[in-house]
Design an enzyme around this catalytic site. Sequence first.
Site, PDB file in Angstrom:
ATOM      1  CD  GLN A  34      -1.019  -0.919   3.623  1.00  0.00           C
ATOM      2  OE1 GLN A  34      -2.228  -1.011   3.490  1.00  0.00           O
ATOM      3  NE2 GLN A  34      -0.396  -1.380   4.699  1.00  0.00           N
ATOM      4  CE1 TYR A  64     -11.009   0.798  14.691  1.00  0.00           C
ATOM      5  CE2 TYR A  64      -8.663   0.765  15.203  1.00  0.00           C
ATOM      6  CZ  TYR A  64      -9.754   0.208  14.578  1.00  0.00           C
ATOM      7  OH  TYR A  64      -9.601  -0.930  13.835  1.00  0.00           O
ATOM      8  CD  GLN A  65      -5.160   2.754  18.019  1.00  0.00           C
ATOM      9  OE1 GLN A  65      -5.221   1.542  17.806  1.00  0.00           O
ATOM     10  NE2 GLN A  65      -4.445   3.577  17.305  1.00  0.00           N
ATOM     11  CG  ASP A  89      -1.462   1.651  14.912  1.00  0.00           C
ATOM     12  OD1 ASP A  89      -1.785   1.720  16.103  1.00  0.00           O
ATOM     13  OD2 ASP A  89      -2.163   1.056  14.055  1.00  0.00           O
ATOM     14  CD  GLU A 109       0.600  -4.130   9.842  1.00  0.00           C
ATOM     15  OE1 GLU A 109      -0.341  -3.779  10.569  1.00  0.00           O
ATOM     16  OE2 GLU A 109       0.588  -4.007   8.591  1.00  0.00           O
ATOM     17  CG  ASP A 140      -1.989 -12.596   4.360  1.00  0.00           C
ATOM     18  OD1 ASP A 140      -2.810 -12.057   5.148  1.00  0.00           O
ATOM     19  OD2 ASP A 140      -2.302 -13.015   3.235  1.00  0.00           O
ATOM     20  CB  ALA A 141      -3.894 -11.800   9.375  1.00  0.00           C
ATOM     21  CG  ASP A 159      -6.208  -2.147  14.589  1.00  0.00           C
ATOM     22  OD1 ASP A 159      -7.025  -1.486  13.924  1.00  0.00           O
ATOM     23  OD2 ASP A 159      -5.149  -1.667  15.041  1.00  0.00           O
ATOM     24  CE1 TYR A 228      -9.974   5.592  11.357  1.00  0.00           C
ATOM     25  CE2 TYR A 228     -11.338   4.284  12.825  1.00  0.00           C
ATOM     26  CZ  TYR A 228     -10.092   4.613  12.325  1.00  0.00           C
ATOM     27  OH  TYR A 228      -8.988   3.962  12.784  1.00  0.00           O
TER      28      TYR A 228
HETATM   29  N1  AAT Z   1      -4.867   1.070  14.468  1.00  0.00           N
HETATM   30  C1  AAT Z   1      -4.967   1.688  13.215  1.00  0.00           C
HETATM   31  C2  AAT Z   1      -6.080   1.254  12.457  1.00  0.00           C
HETATM   32  C3  AAT Z   1      -6.084   0.436  11.402  1.00  0.00           C
HETATM   33  S1  AAT Z   1      -4.610  -0.171  10.855  1.00  0.00           S
HETATM   34  C4  AAT Z   1      -4.900  -1.592   9.914  1.00  0.00           C
HETATM   35  C5  AAT Z   1      -3.606  -2.384   9.691  1.00  0.00           C
HETATM   36  O1  AAT Z   1      -3.963  -3.670   9.162  1.00  0.00           O
HETATM   37  C6  AAT Z   1      -2.610  -1.770   8.698  1.00  0.00           C
HETATM   38  O2  AAT Z   1      -1.391  -1.536   9.343  1.00  0.00           O
HETATM   39  C7  AAT Z   1      -2.487  -2.836   7.586  1.00  0.00           C
HETATM   40  O3  AAT Z   1      -1.184  -2.929   7.048  1.00  0.00           O
HETATM   41  C8  AAT Z   1      -2.879  -4.109   8.346  1.00  0.00           C
HETATM   42  N2  AAT Z   1      -3.337  -5.222   7.488  1.00  0.00           N
HETATM   43  C9  AAT Z   1      -4.136  -5.158   6.388  1.00  0.00           C
HETATM   44  N3  AAT Z   1      -4.312  -6.374   5.843  1.00  0.00           N
HETATM   45  C10 AAT Z   1      -3.618  -7.261   6.611  1.00  0.00           C
HETATM   46  C11 AAT Z   1      -3.402  -8.673   6.538  1.00  0.00           C
HETATM   47  N4  AAT Z   1      -3.927  -9.419   5.558  1.00  0.00           N
HETATM   48  N5  AAT Z   1      -2.639  -9.252   7.514  1.00  0.00           N
HETATM   49  C12 AAT Z   1      -2.092  -8.508   8.502  1.00  0.00           C
HETATM   50  N6  AAT Z   1      -2.256  -7.156   8.610  1.00  0.00           N
HETATM   51  C13 AAT Z   1      -3.003  -6.531   7.675  1.00  0.00           C
HETATM   52  C14 AAT Z   1      -7.419   0.132  10.798  1.00  0.00           C
HETATM   53  C15 AAT Z   1      -8.240   1.355  10.538  1.00  0.00           C
HETATM   54  C16 AAT Z   1      -9.607   1.072   9.986  1.00  0.00           C
HETATM   55  C17 AAT Z   1     -10.097   2.209   9.102  1.00  0.00           C
HETATM   56  C18 AAT Z   1     -11.538   2.081   8.800  1.00  0.00           C
HETATM   57  N7  AAT Z   1     -11.949   2.940   7.692  1.00  0.00           N
END
Ligand code: AAT
Length: 292
Positions: A34, A64-65, A89, A109, A140-141, A159, A228
């Site tokens: 990204q 949010y957190q 983050d 992450e 990848d999750a 998250d 958001y």
């Molecule tokens: N705490 C901040 C809010 C977020 S961050 C979402 C995170 O998910 C990003 O750092 C992204 O790189 C990670 N991510 C995305 N896809 C995957 C994956 N397949 N595996 C692991 N990590 C991943 C979310 C905000 C929400 C906004 C709503 N509009």
Amino acid sequence: KTSKVQYYNNPMWPGEAHSLKVEKILYQGKSPYQEVLVFESSTYGKVLVLDGIVQLTDKDECAYQEMITHLPLCSIPSPKKVLVIGGGDGGVLREICRHGSVESIDICEIDQLVIDVCKDFFPDLSVGFKDPRVRLHVGDAVEFLRNAPEGTYDAIIVDSSDPIGPAQELVEKPFFDTIARALRPGGVLCNQAESMWLHTHLIQDMLSICRETFKGSVHYAWTSVPTYPSGVIGFLLCAKEGPPVNFLTPANPIEKLEGAMEAGRDIRFYNSEMHRAAFVLPTFARRELEAY
Ligand code: AAT
């Protein structure tokens, strides 16, 4: 100049956009997953943007957190093993660390660049990575959960970003199946679940998948996050079959956790009354979601 990102007509919220005045661009880069942007805004402090979508700002990240973390962790007595999906983050880690009962925190992450950039520009969030209980897995999750040991986690917090891009598979049934497998009986999931003003169908789909997958209980909760889209965001709270979990009122209230309010910065948003209030839905949302 080379950006392919649509800043003002995102298919997740066609026909609308929210704007923040940019004081200064602090970082702009691209990972294999990204586009990453950090800027100083004039009214919300620093802002993290991924693929043109605001992920957090200094001013409102607490809403949010804190909610995505304490809604699940305060719903079960003494959580010990926790998994975070996304959250590079560090903000969710920072919040989990307030729970003295927690013994280990895995985080998966996908994007190392998000982690590095947040270490440079958001020290109040990345502080979460400094806790010795944290184990970082960059990947990848979907893959991580496929290989995760069965029946391990007391709580899993997803998250993740919106389901366009690397988070696409994180709203699909096979992913929820692997989450359920990784939870212990009576373990809980809290999943980022978009806006009730914008994403009725997506929420309905996620609700019906989760009701099929998590036989304990499934609830939708929400909170206010001004930056958001539509100013609110929701969460899906799910419990795996086992010892019953009543999400609606905290079994493990934050006010009783020793030192919870002192770790790093104070809690700014969450408390037990916000917890209970988060499950109260407006009439239109209740109507749209009750059948799912
Ligand atoms: N705490 C901040 C809010 C977020 S961050 C979402 C995170 O998910 C990003 O750092 C992204 O790189 C990670 N991510 C995305 N896809 C995957 C994956 N397949 N595996 C692991 N990590 C991943 C979310 C905000 C929400 C906004 C709503 N509009």
